[in-house]
Design an enzyme around this catalytic site. Structure first.
Site, PDB file in Angstrom:
ATOM      1  N   ASN A 142       6.422  -9.034 -16.544  1.00  0.00           N
ATOM      2  CA  ASN A 142       6.121  -9.599 -15.230  1.00  0.00           C
ATOM      3  C   ASN A 142       7.128 -10.705 -14.918  1.00  0.00           C
ATOM      4  O   ASN A 142       7.586 -11.427 -15.807  1.00  0.00           O
ATOM      5  CB  ASN A 142       4.681 -10.092 -15.137  1.00  0.00           C
ATOM      6  CG  ASN A 142       4.302 -11.134 -16.167  1.00  0.00           C
ATOM      7  OD1 ASN A 142       4.655 -11.036 -17.336  1.00  0.00           O
ATOM      8  ND2 ASN A 142       3.549 -12.133 -15.751  1.00  0.00           N
ATOM      9  N   GLU A 147       7.542 -13.691 -12.068  1.00  0.00           N
ATOM     10  CA  GLU A 147       6.881 -14.399 -10.967  1.00  0.00           C
ATOM     11  C   GLU A 147       7.887 -15.134 -10.088  1.00  0.00           C
ATOM     12  O   GLU A 147       9.042 -15.332 -10.455  1.00  0.00           O
ATOM     13  CB  GLU A 147       5.865 -15.398 -11.527  1.00  0.00           C
ATOM     14  CG  GLU A 147       4.733 -14.712 -12.254  1.00  0.00           C
ATOM     15  CD  GLU A 147       3.707 -15.678 -12.808  1.00  0.00           C
ATOM     16  OE1 GLU A 147       2.645 -15.204 -13.228  1.00  0.00           O
ATOM     17  OE2 GLU A 147       3.964 -16.908 -12.840  1.00  0.00           O
ATOM     18  N   GLU A 150       4.455  -3.425 -15.142  1.00  0.00           N
ATOM     19  CA  GLU A 150       4.401  -1.981 -14.970  1.00  0.00           C
ATOM     20  C   GLU A 150       5.404  -1.511 -13.920  1.00  0.00           C
ATOM     21  O   GLU A 150       6.141  -0.552 -14.122  1.00  0.00           O
ATOM     22  CB  GLU A 150       2.991  -1.537 -14.552  1.00  0.00           C
ATOM     23  CG  GLU A 150       1.902  -1.941 -15.526  1.00  0.00           C
ATOM     24  CD  GLU A 150       1.270  -3.282 -15.191  1.00  0.00           C
ATOM     25  OE1 GLU A 150       2.005  -4.305 -15.115  1.00  0.00           O
ATOM     26  OE2 GLU A 150       0.040  -3.320 -15.008  1.00  0.00           O
ATOM     27  N   CYS A 171      -2.950  -3.694 -12.003  1.00  0.00           N
ATOM     28  CA  CYS A 171      -3.479  -4.086 -10.693  1.00  0.00           C
ATOM     29  C   CYS A 171      -3.460  -2.873  -9.750  1.00  0.00           C
ATOM     30  O   CYS A 171      -2.896  -1.824 -10.072  1.00  0.00           O
ATOM     31  CB  CYS A 171      -2.660  -5.240 -10.115  1.00  0.00           C
ATOM     32  SG  CYS A 171      -1.021  -4.769  -9.510  1.00  0.00           S
TER      33      CYS A 171
END
Length: 136
Positions: free
Chosen positions: A46, A48, A59, A95
């Site tokens: 990830n 950010e 993902e 998510c």
């Protein structure tokens, strides 16, 4: 179905990818290992951003890396996540946005490995995680 050796390899790769996460806002680091039909493993973490919407999940990072190299057929993905500096002990499901990306490129039998470590994991199909997915 995935061989146990393949599952363990994906979990190891996903755990390793957590180390590369850029998560200064949530302090939640996620790693992913995406297995293409050709046997190649694409990894992601990830990333950010202070504006939040430009952030990218692990993902999607893995999927976008693969697709940007011309690969669009996939067998499975492993996802591992936990707060920074903590050992994962819970599962970290994808998510909704990541599930939609999976629907774009994968069939209902695509496998999703949610893992805390190489002994604690569960495998789901995309159909199980997105029973009425949106398709065009």
């Amino acid at each position: 179905m995935l061989e146990e050796q393949t599952v363990k390899k994906l979990i190891k790769c996903a755990l390793e990818q957590r180390k590369f996460s850029y998560a200064p806002y949530s302090n939640f680091c996620v790693g992913a290992a995406l297995l293409a039909e050709n046997g190649t493993v694409y990894t992601g973490c990830n990333i950010e951003n202070g504006a939040y919407s430009p952030s990218n999940c692990a993902e999607r990072t893995a999927f976008f890396k693969a697709v940007s190299e011309g690969v669009k057929e996939f067998r499975a993905i492993c996802i591992v996540g936990a707060p920074k500096d903590e050992t994962p002990n819970e599962f970290c499901p994808p998510c909704g946005v990541c599930r939609q990306v999976m629907l774009e490129f994968c069939g209902s039998d695509f496998l999703i490995v949610l893992a805390a470590d190489q002994e604690k994991y569960q495998i789901f199909t995309l159909e199980e995680l997105v029973p009425m997915g949106f398709h065009l």
